[in-house]
Design an enzyme around this catalytic site. Structure first.
Site, mmCIF file in Angstrom:
data_model
loop_
_atom_site.group_PDB
_atom_site.id
_atom_site.type_symbol
_atom_site.label_atom_id
_atom_site.label_comp_id
_atom_site.label_asym_id
_atom_site.label_seq_id
_atom_site.Cartn_x
_atom_site.Cartn_y
_atom_site.Cartn_z
ATOM 1 N N ARG A 147 25.570 33.684 -2.836
ATOM 2 C CA ARG A 147 25.912 32.809 -1.707
ATOM 3 C C ARG A 147 25.164 31.479 -1.717
ATOM 4 N NH1 ARG A 147 25.530 37.774 0.316
ATOM 5 N NH2 ARG A 147 27.537 38.755 0.777
ATOM 6 N N LYS B 251 29.789 17.345 -4.496
ATOM 7 C CA LYS B 251 31.075 18.013 -4.740
ATOM 8 C C LYS B 251 30.971 18.773 -6.051
ATOM 9 C CE LYS B 251 34.547 14.965 -2.684
ATOM 10 N NZ LYS B 251 35.728 14.169 -3.053
ATOM 11 N N GLU C 157 33.833 3.414 -14.245
ATOM 12 C CA GLU C 157 33.572 4.037 -12.942
ATOM 13 C C GLU C 157 32.337 3.403 -12.276
ATOM 14 O OE1 GLU C 157 35.348 6.880 -10.488
ATOM 15 O OE2 GLU C 157 35.350 7.700 -12.497
ATOM 16 N N LYS D 74 27.126 4.973 -4.203
ATOM 17 C CA LYS D 74 27.659 6.320 -3.967
ATOM 18 C C LYS D 74 26.846 7.026 -2.882
ATOM 19 C CE LYS D 74 29.833 10.293 -5.099
ATOM 20 N NZ LYS D 74 30.658 11.071 -5.997
ATOM 21 N N GLU E 76 33.948 13.894 3.263
ATOM 22 C CA GLU E 76 35.181 13.138 3.077
ATOM 23 C C GLU E 76 36.124 13.210 4.266
ATOM 24 O OE1 GLU E 76 36.599 13.099 -0.919
ATOM 25 O OE2 GLU E 76 38.241 11.768 -0.402
ATOM 26 N N ARG F 250 34.581 8.094 2.596
ATOM 27 C CA ARG F 250 34.333 8.523 1.208
ATOM 28 C C ARG F 250 35.546 8.278 0.304
ATOM 29 N NH1 ARG F 250 30.686 13.777 -0.610
ATOM 30 N NH2 ARG F 250 31.054 13.560 -2.840
ATOM 31 N N ASN G 63 37.660 6.337 -4.319
ATOM 32 C CA ASN G 63 38.843 6.600 -5.138
ATOM 33 C C ASN G 63 39.634 5.353 -5.505
ATOM 34 O OD1 ASN G 63 38.401 9.326 -5.326
ATOM 35 N ND2 ASN G 63 39.496 9.768 -3.430
ATOM 36 N N HIS H 60 42.053 5.463 -8.413
ATOM 37 C CA HIS H 60 42.282 6.871 -8.756
ATOM 38 C C HIS H 60 43.699 7.341 -8.461
ATOM 39 C CE1 HIS H 60 38.029 6.872 -9.398
ATOM 40 N NE2 HIS H 60 37.977 8.167 -9.662
ATOM 41 N N HIS I 244 44.913 9.034 -11.576
ATOM 42 C CA HIS I 244 45.187 10.478 -11.647
ATOM 43 C C HIS I 244 46.610 10.745 -12.129
ATOM 44 C CE1 HIS I 244 41.768 11.663 -8.643
ATOM 45 N NE2 HIS I 244 41.365 11.704 -9.890
ATOM 46 N N HIS J 192 39.067 9.763 -18.280
ATOM 47 C CA HIS J 192 39.151 9.495 -16.844
ATOM 48 C C HIS J 192 38.857 8.017 -16.518
ATOM 49 C CE1 HIS J 192 38.972 10.260 -12.578
ATOM 50 N NE2 HIS J 192 37.744 9.774 -12.520
HETATM 51 N N1 LIG Z 1 31.884 16.024 -8.434
HETATM 52 C C1 LIG Z 1 32.277 14.780 -8.344
HETATM 53 O O1 LIG Z 1 32.077 14.095 -7.322
HETATM 54 C C2 LIG Z 1 32.931 14.157 -9.526
HETATM 55 C C3 LIG Z 1 33.136 12.768 -9.560
HETATM 56 C C4 LIG Z 1 33.687 12.206 -10.705
HETATM 57 C C5 LIG Z 1 34.042 13.019 -11.767
HETATM 58 N N2 LIG Z 1 33.855 14.373 -11.710
HETATM 59 C C6 LIG Z 1 34.211 15.244 -12.824
HETATM 60 O O2 LIG Z 1 33.469 14.836 -13.950
HETATM 61 C C7 LIG Z 1 34.152 15.239 -15.132
HETATM 62 C C8 LIG Z 1 34.111 14.125 -16.129
HETATM 63 O O3 LIG Z 1 32.760 13.828 -16.416
HETATM 64 P P1 LIG Z 1 32.315 13.114 -17.772
HETATM 65 O O4 LIG Z 1 33.139 11.922 -17.996
HETATM 66 O O5 LIG Z 1 30.857 12.976 -17.722
HETATM 67 O O6 LIG Z 1 32.829 14.151 -18.879
HETATM 68 P P2 LIG Z 1 32.143 15.276 -19.766
HETATM 69 O O7 LIG Z 1 31.168 16.065 -19.018
HETATM 70 O O8 LIG Z 1 33.273 15.988 -20.402
HETATM 71 O O9 LIG Z 1 31.365 14.433 -20.879
HETATM 72 C C9 LIG Z 1 32.092 13.604 -21.740
HETATM 73 C C10 LIG Z 1 31.809 13.957 -23.222
HETATM 74 O O10 LIG Z 1 30.525 13.461 -23.580
HETATM 75 C C11 LIG Z 1 29.738 14.493 -24.136
HETATM 76 N N3 LIG Z 1 28.362 14.175 -23.772
HETATM 77 C C12 LIG Z 1 27.810 14.240 -22.543
HETATM 78 N N4 LIG Z 1 26.580 13.720 -22.555
HETATM 79 C C13 LIG Z 1 26.331 13.331 -23.816
HETATM 80 C C14 LIG Z 1 25.236 12.710 -24.450
HETATM 81 N N5 LIG Z 1 24.169 12.299 -23.743
HETATM 82 N N6 LIG Z 1 25.307 12.476 -25.764
HETATM 83 C C15 LIG Z 1 26.424 12.814 -26.462
HETATM 84 N N7 LIG Z 1 27.505 13.379 -25.921
HETATM 85 C C16 LIG Z 1 27.456 13.635 -24.620
HETATM 86 C C17 LIG Z 1 30.304 15.753 -23.570
HETATM 87 O O11 LIG Z 1 30.016 16.865 -24.384
HETATM 88 C C18 LIG Z 1 31.778 15.436 -23.516
HETATM 89 O O12 LIG Z 1 32.351 15.652 -24.781
HETATM 90 C C19 LIG Z 1 35.551 15.632 -14.695
HETATM 91 O O13 LIG Z 1 35.677 17.028 -14.746
HETATM 92 C C20 LIG Z 1 35.636 15.145 -13.248
HETATM 93 O O14 LIG Z 1 36.475 15.948 -12.457
HETATM 94 C C21 LIG Z 1 33.311 14.940 -10.599
HETATM 95 ZN ZN LIG Z 2 36.565 9.099 -10.904
#
Ligand SMILES: NC(=O)c1ccc[n+]([C@@H]2O[C@H](COP(=O)([O-])OP(=O)(O)OC[C@H]3O[C@@H](n4cnc5c(N)ncnc54)[C@H](O)[C@@H]3O)[C@@H](O)[C@H]2O)c1
Ligand SMILES: [Zn+2]
Length: 364
Positions: free
Chosen positions: A123, A144, A186, A228, A238, A242, A246, A249, A253, A266
């Protein structure tokens, strides 16, 4: 080292930003009352593990921590209930209890997954974010956490704030170049929605940022995380504000969905979406210079600013309307009203949106 606070009353927490600060992780955990009595779980992915896991594990163990590790496959597919269950198995087998913590080291995928492990295990146990992508300045702040369902992204999740975020700019040096550009997309978005001065600074410092100059990166992450944090502290769950995070987005998306999530990163989809939102802004009577500036800066970062021409306009419109049968009407968009300012506009004509999609495909 720079530090800022996400102000959420009793759930407030700091973000530490600096070069090489990951070496102080054990001490930082101790400062945050995460003790050595209960085991901790470190979650990462294969790419990140290769560079940083051994170092982190060694330094935690040297600090007296018992460390269980879980290394997932890189990529969005790891944000699944099946992988979540594997993580819970590791946590149970390692004897994690209610005083334990989960540490995410990685990009948004690892952060979202590990955060949801922490939110759901017994939990809810404590959670620490160590973002290693630029994009993760966004995902690691705000609480999130989620995994995906086969039918939709991020629909199985929770709000679960971390104890702290530790952003070591040195870990960004191993990022692939395309991930760097997508992350910067971003990051500059935080300027477009909130802070004109930051956009101007970004514009003047793109070369340094692309070269991962650590001072420039630390500054940009500090300002970006600050935007942020400010937005989240005014609207944690949100209810309204918040949503401005987006920007870009809505179209972004839809492009990700239509291209099957493997063509555009993304941040790349969001770049195109931000240009689209700026073009819509002009239709709504705002100055055309917003779109011109937005596009110029994103191009300078080497980001795509046009929709790949093979993506079908009808499919994009359907994805935008969340409906297989495309209906005309009005849609909600985050619209820039100046560089550094946005409004939530729920009266954007879908006919205009189609026109902009066609223009972004170079068809109009
Ligand atoms: N929770 C939230 O508020 C929120 C906001 C925006 C995005 N997200 C989520 O984030 C995700 C995307 O995140 P991302 O773009 O970081 O993608 P990711 O975590 O897939 O990382 C991108 C790539 O880089 C590699 N990588 C990461 N750090 C590295 C490093 N230091 N050196 C070498 N390689 C490295 C990873 O293995 C991956 O292949 C999505 O799932 C999205 O939904 C969440
Ligand atoms: Zn985003």
């Amino acid at each position: 080292m720079k530090q800022l606070t996400v102000d959420l009353g009793e759930r407030s927490y700091p973000i530490y930003i600096g070069e090489g600060i990951i070496s102080g992780l054990a001490a930082t955990l101790a400062n945050h009352k995460i003790g050595t009595k209960s085991p901790i779980l470190v979650v990462t992915d294969e790419n990140v593990a290769k560079f940083y896991l051994a170092q982190v594990k060694d330094s935690l163990e040297a600090g007296g921590y018992r460390v269980a590790t879980a290394v997932v496959a890189p990529g969005e597919k790891s944000k699944s209930l099946a992988v979540l269950e594997d993580m819970i198995t590791v946590a149970l087998e390692a004897g994690l209890d209610r005083s334990s913590a989960v540490i995410a080291i990685g990009g948004g995928v690892v952060g979202d997954l590990a955060g949801f492990v922490a939110a759901s295990y017994m939990r809810g146990i404590r959670f620490v974010q160590i973002p290693t992508t630029i994009l993760a300045h966004d995902s690691s702040v705000g609480g999130k956490v989620a995994v995906n369902h086969r039918l939709a992204k991020n629909v199985i999740g929770a709000f679960h704030q971390p104890e702290f975020v530790l952003y070591d700019t040195a870990t960004l040096k191993t990022l692939p170049e395309r991930e760097i550009r997508a992350g910067l997309s971003e990051l500059v978005k935080e300027g477009f929605i909130w802070d004109r001065e930051f956009v101007e600074w970004f514009d003047a410092n793109t070369d340094k940022l692309l070269a991962l100059d650590s001072e420039a990166l630390a500054h940009a992450l500090y300002i970006g995380c600050g935007v942020k944090a400010t937005v989240v502290s005014q609207d944690e769950r949100e209810g309204g504000l918040r949503a401005i995070l987006n920007l870009g987005h809505t179209i972004g998306h839809a492009l990700e969905a239509v291209s099957g999530y493997d063509e555009l990163l993304h941040g790349e989809a969001i770049a195109i979406g931000m240009v689209g939102a700026a073009m819509l802004s002009e239709k709504l009577g705002n100055p055309g210079s917003i779109a011109v500036e937005t596009e110029r800066i994103l191009r300078k970062l080497g980001l795509p600013v046009r929709i790949p021409s093979h993506l079908d306009t009808d499919a994009i419109m359907s994805a935008l309307m969340h409906d297989k049968k495309f209906k005309e009407g009005t849609m909600v968009f985050i619209i820039p009203t100046a560089i550094g300012e946005v409004e939530i506009n729920s009266n954007v004509s879908s006919v205009w949106v189609r026109e902009i999609v066609e223009r972004l495909k170079g068809e109009a």
